[in-house]
Scaffold this motif. Structure first.
Motif, PDB file in Angstrom:
ATOM      1  N   ILE A 198      -6.251  -2.444   1.131  1.00 34.12           N
ATOM      2  CA  ILE A 198      -7.275  -2.488   0.083  1.00 34.12           C
ATOM      3  C   ILE A 198      -7.855  -1.101  -0.148  1.00 34.12           C
ATOM      4  CG2 ILE A 198      -9.580  -3.364  -0.483  1.00 34.12           C
ATOM      5  CD1 ILE A 198      -8.804  -5.966   0.951  1.00 34.12           C
ATOM      6  N   GLN A 199      -8.141  -0.394   0.951  1.00 34.87           N
ATOM      7  CA  GLN A 199      -8.747   0.934   0.852  1.00 34.87           C
ATOM      8  C   GLN A 199      -7.802   1.928   0.175  1.00 34.87           C
ATOM      9  OE1 GLN A 199     -11.823   1.022   1.821  1.00 34.87           O
ATOM     10  NE2 GLN A 199     -12.369   3.187   1.709  1.00 34.87           N
ATOM     11  N   VAL A 200      -6.523   1.849   0.496  1.00 39.49           N
ATOM     12  CA  VAL A 200      -5.551   2.746  -0.133  1.00 39.49           C
ATOM     13  C   VAL A 200      -5.513   2.514  -1.643  1.00 39.49           C
ATOM     14  CG1 VAL A 200      -3.072   3.216  -0.350  1.00 39.49           C
ATOM     15  CG2 VAL A 200      -4.112   3.075   1.916  1.00 39.49           C
ATOM     16  N   VAL A 223      -0.358   9.605  -1.420  1.00 44.64           N
ATOM     17  CA  VAL A 223       0.229   9.644  -0.082  1.00 44.64           C
ATOM     18  C   VAL A 223       0.184  11.059   0.496  1.00 44.64           C
ATOM     19  CG1 VAL A 223       2.630  10.111  -0.776  1.00 44.64           C
ATOM     20  CG2 VAL A 223       2.169   8.738   1.279  1.00 44.64           C
ATOM     21  N   ASP A 224      -0.041  12.070  -0.363  1.00 45.72           N
ATOM     22  CA  ASP A 224      -0.144  13.448   0.118  1.00 45.72           C
ATOM     23  C   ASP A 224      -1.491  13.757   0.746  1.00 45.72           C
ATOM     24  OD1 ASP A 224       2.401  13.850  -0.814  1.00 45.72           O
ATOM     25  OD2 ASP A 224       1.846  15.065  -2.550  1.00 45.72           O
ATOM     26  N   HIS A 225      -2.471  12.880   0.585  1.00 49.80           N
ATOM     27  CA  HIS A 225      -3.811  13.134   1.123  1.00 49.80           C
ATOM     28  C   HIS A 225      -3.898  12.670   2.577  1.00 49.80           C
ATOM     29  CE1 HIS A 225      -4.965  14.320  -2.830  1.00 49.80           C
ATOM     30  NE2 HIS A 225      -4.912  13.093  -3.339  1.00 49.80           N
ATOM     31  N   PRO A 226      -4.441  13.497   3.466  1.00 51.75           N
ATOM     32  CA  PRO A 226      -4.443  13.168   4.903  1.00 51.75           C
ATOM     33  C   PRO A 226      -5.091  11.831   5.243  1.00 51.75           C
ATOM     34  CG  PRO A 226      -4.959  15.481   4.594  1.00 51.75           C
ATOM     35  CD  PRO A 226      -4.927  14.865   3.223  1.00 51.75           C
ATOM     36  N   ASP A 227      -6.179  11.459   4.578  1.00 51.69           N
ATOM     37  CA  ASP A 227      -6.836  10.211   4.967  1.00 51.69           C
ATOM     38  C   ASP A 227      -6.012   8.998   4.562  1.00 51.69           C
ATOM     39  OD1 ASP A 227      -9.198   9.020   6.237  1.00 51.69           O
ATOM     40  OD2 ASP A 227      -9.473   8.078   4.278  1.00 51.69           O
ATOM     41  N   VAL A 228      -5.316   9.105   3.437  1.00 54.94           N
ATOM     42  CA  VAL A 228      -4.417   8.019   3.047  1.00 54.94           C
ATOM     43  C   VAL A 228      -3.270   7.922   4.054  1.00 54.94           C
ATOM     44  CG1 VAL A 228      -2.817   7.197   1.279  1.00 54.94           C
ATOM     45  CG2 VAL A 228      -5.033   8.161   0.618  1.00 54.94           C
ATOM     46  N   ALA A 287       0.828  -1.205   0.000  1.00 61.83           N
ATOM     47  CA  ALA A 287       0.000   0.000   0.000  1.00 61.83           C
ATOM     48  C   ALA A 287       0.867   1.261   0.000  1.00 61.83           C
ATOM     49  CB  ALA A 287      -0.924  -0.006   1.218  1.00 61.83           C
ATOM     50  N   LEU A 288       1.936   1.244   0.778  1.00 60.41           N
ATOM     51  CA  LEU A 288       2.829   2.405   0.831  1.00 60.41           C
ATOM     52  C   LEU A 288       3.452   2.668  -0.538  1.00 60.41           C
ATOM     53  CD1 LEU A 288       4.312   4.554   2.511  1.00 60.41           C
ATOM     54  CD2 LEU A 288       5.999   2.803   3.107  1.00 60.41           C
ATOM     55  N   ASP A 289       3.911   1.614  -1.186  1.00 62.66           N
ATOM     56  CA  ASP A 289       4.499   1.758  -2.516  1.00 62.66           C
ATOM     57  C   ASP A 289       3.474   2.292  -3.509  1.00 62.66           C
ATOM     58  OD1 ASP A 289       6.792   1.048  -4.442  1.00 62.66           O
ATOM     59  OD2 ASP A 289       5.116  -0.055  -5.321  1.00 62.66           O
ATOM     60  N   TYR A 290       2.253   1.758  -3.455  1.00 65.56           N
ATOM     61  CA  TYR A 290       1.195   2.203  -4.359  1.00 65.56           C
ATOM     62  C   TYR A 290       0.859   3.673  -4.114  1.00 65.56           C
ATOM     63  CZ  TYR A 290      -3.319   2.364  -6.769  1.00 65.56           C
ATOM     64  OH  TYR A 290      -4.364   2.695  -7.601  1.00 65.56           O
ATOM     65  N   ALA A 291       0.766   4.060  -2.837  1.00 67.68           N
ATOM     66  CA  ALA A 291       0.378   5.436  -2.500  1.00 67.68           C
ATOM     67  C   ALA A 291       1.425   6.444  -2.956  1.00 67.68           C
ATOM     68  CB  ALA A 291       0.164   5.558  -0.995  1.00 67.68           C
ATOM     69  N   ARG A 292       2.670   6.032  -3.015  1.00 68.25           N
ATOM     70  CA  ARG A 292       3.721   6.943  -3.476  1.00 68.25           C
ATOM     71  C   ARG A 292       3.739   7.080  -4.998  1.00 68.25           C
ATOM     72  NH1 ARG A 292       8.334   4.604   0.714  1.00 68.25           N
ATOM     73  NH2 ARG A 292       7.991   6.167   2.369  1.00 68.25           N
ATOM     74  N   GLU A 293       3.214   6.060  -5.692  1.00 65.97           N
ATOM     75  CA  GLU A 293       3.247   6.064  -7.155  1.00 65.97           C
ATOM     76  C   GLU A 293       1.941   6.551  -7.785  1.00 65.97           C
ATOM     77  OE1 GLU A 293       5.882   5.363  -9.015  1.00 65.97           O
ATOM     78  OE2 GLU A 293       7.146   4.976  -7.245  1.00 65.97           O
ATOM     79  N   ARG A 294       0.829   6.301  -7.129  1.00 59.73           N
ATOM     80  CA  ARG A 294      -0.487   6.602  -7.694  1.00 59.73           C
ATOM     81  C   ARG A 294      -0.758   8.103  -7.637  1.00 59.73           C
ATOM     82  NH1 ARG A 294      -4.739   5.598 -11.107  1.00 59.73           N
ATOM     83  NH2 ARG A 294      -6.742   6.052 -10.123  1.00 59.73           N
TER      84      ARG A 294
END
Length: 572
Positions: A403-405, A339-344, A313-320
């Protein structure tokens, strides 16, 4: 490339900077080892996990073992991976050198095996059970039984299982119906059926050594009259030679929502030859040796699955790239990584706190095995239900967050996080449900020896309660102590145990808060992103997660009996 299976940097911190595992080499048992040998085993575990276990994890899920009425078929990558694993010697990693073991500290062996669990929980389950089976037999088996059955397991020729549950009994072992009749040659004949047997049948080894709980003919009802038997799938000669089939047959395979690559069997024992382990009537006491090891293994598997889900999830959030900061005014501005969004960030930070805290708990508990003493044994006894149940619940939440991320992609099979969640869902049931662990913690561990175990745990936690983050943890220690006393003030188990699950949740969160306090004590004033992340996760858990147990403790203090009083007819 940074691994998405586990974090070697985190393992190094926990092993060497926090737990000071190097100091174990000063003990005679581990004197032949050094940090270099520990690192070598960690390195080879990571390499094999990446190369031989992870690539067929998806195939394990999509192509379950099949049974044609004669043989179980498992796809070949499983056997190939197990062969490579056996060649490392880790199957006997913690065993005595006299048995061909490596005499690795349990904490190092556990850290190594976490790589395999994170890479492929289904394939790793075969050696997990085999190791626990072998450890039980080296403790309670006769020298002849060890030579006949354990040595081939150490060599990778045999695998092992544990056979407790039955179709009609489940976890209620007092209702076991499998019977054992003594034979004139000193062996027994075993008849009955066992259910939910992981690794119960396959062609991955020359034979399978089943450890079976059964009641000797004429023994009274109840768990105290159960005995433990070695019942191999095939007859095994005294020299270890494998012969014809024993009276053990596969009635069918169960199909679970996760761990699909692990055969899960319904076994029938029809006048099968079995060999008594130890003495009659002490089977459950012996089996707890394997069950407790397996419970720590289940907790470790839950951490591993939660951890790999978090890293994905961390890898995905940095790329998406998606969306823009809430303060952005220009709709044509380029999208930002999520990853810049507070809820993520909320979900990722919570997941980090769960999985890194859970990993710390697993390794701490494992190190207690390496420094045996009356005090450490008692502490591990109290911690074991928490080690099994807390990661099974909260590291699974990390999988839910993963999953949510991923958003809409998260619940598709094109991404692995949905499989990690399904695999982890099983751990709340494996080796005694979380509810059974709750009853064990509050009904036995918290009150045994006059409450000495709980008192030891709380005093150990209190010793870490320093600084601004220590105060709320110290306050929860006091509340847990008083709530336990309140629950048992009149000795009525119906009242005391009515909300055992809330008690497990509360004490589990307290224990993880303590693990985090202890970790940041090891961080000290070290600088860098890794250490800043540790401080942040600790602060998050203690300020955001620990307060959640206040209502649980309020419920316990009220001695509410709603769940005990509930009439099933009211449920509709």
């Amino acid at each position: 490339m940074v691994s998405k299976i586990l974090s070697r940097r985190d393992l190094d911190f926990l092993l060497y900077e926090w737990l000071d595992v190097e100091a174990l080499t000063e003990r005679e048992r581990f004197a032949e080892h050094s940090r270099e040998t520990f690192d070598a085993f960690l390195d080879v575990s990571a390499q094999i996990a990446e190369r031989d276990f992870a690539p067929h994890n998806r195939r394990n899920d999509l192509e379950e073992p099949t049974f044609d009425g004669v043989r179980v078929e498992v796809h070949p990558e499983v056997g190939a991976a197990l062969k490579v694993f056996n060649e490392t010697g880790l199957i006997s990693g913690t065993m005595d050198a006299e048995l061909g073991g490596l005499q690795l500290p349990a904490v190092v062996a556990r850290a190594c095996f976490l790589w395999f669990q994170a890479a492929n929980i289904a394939t790793s389950s075969y050696p997990l059970l085999t190791m626990a089976n072998a450890h039980l037999l080296t403790t309670y088996g006769s020298p002849a039984q060890i030579a006949r059955f354990v040595q081939p397991m150490v060599e990778g020729r045999f695998t092992g299982t544990m056979c407790l549950s039955e179709p009609q009994a489940g976890s209620s072992l007092s209702d076991v119906l499998t019977r054992a009749v003594s034979h004139e040659d000193g062996s027994y004949r075993i008849t009955g059926s066992k259910m939910w047997i992981s690794g119960g049948d396959h062609e991955l080894s020359e034979t399978i050594v089943h450890l079976v709980l059964a009641r000797v003919a004429g023994a009274p009802p109840g768990v105290k009259s159960l005995s433990l038997f070695i019942v191999p799938k095939h007859h095994v000669a005294e020299d270890g030679t494998v012969g014809e089939r024993n009276g053990v047959s596969l009635s069918g395979l169960n199909h679970k929502m996760g761990w699909r690559g692990t055969t899960n069997a319904v076994l029938s024992f029809d006048d099968a030859t079995g060999y008594l382990v130890g003495e009659e009537g002490k089977g459950l006491a012996y089996m707890f040796h394997m069950m407790n090891e397996a419970r720590i293994g289940v907790g470790a598997g839950a951490v591993a699955l939660g951890y790999t889900g978090y890293l994905h999830a961390l890898d995905y959030a940095r790329e998406r790239l998606q969306g823009r900061p809430v303060a952005a005014k220009d709709p044509a501005a380029p999208p930002v990584p999520i990853v810049d969004h507070p809820d993520v960030r909320r979900m990722l930070l919570a997941s980090k706190a769960y999985v890194e805290g859970g990993l710390g708990l697993i390794l701490y508990a494992s190190k207690l095995l390496d420094e045996p003493s009356a005090e450490n044994d008692l502490l591990l006894d109290v911690l074991t239900p928490i080690v099994k149940a807390w990661p099974s619940q909260w590291c699974r939440v990390a999988n839910d967050h993963a999953i949510q991320v991923h958003g809409g992609y998260g619940y598709t099979r094109e991404y692995p996080v949905e499989q990690f969640y399904r695999d982890n869902r099983l751990n709340s049931i494996h080796e005694g449900t979380d509810g059974i662990q709750a009853l064990d913690l509050l009904g036995r561990k918290a009150v045994m020896k006059g409450g000495a175990g709980l008192a030891l745990l709380l005093s150990t936690i209190r010793a870490s309660c320093t600084g601004d983050l220590g105060a709320p943890v110290l306050a929860v220690c006091d509340r847990v102590a008083s709530s336990t006393e309140t629950l048992w003030k009149d000795g009525d188990p119906t009242v005391a145990l009515a909300n055992a699950t809330a008690y497990l949740d509360a004490v589990g969160h307290l224990v993880i808060a303590w693990i985090w306090l202890s970790q940041i004590d090891a961080v000290g004033d070290k600088t860098g992103a890794f250490y800043d992340g540790k401080r942040l996760a600790a602060r998050y858990f203690i300020t955001h997660e620990l307060p959640k147990i206040g209502p649980m403790l309020d419920l316990l203090d009220s001695r509410d009996t709603l769940l005990a009083d509930l009439d099933p007819a009211w449920l509709g």
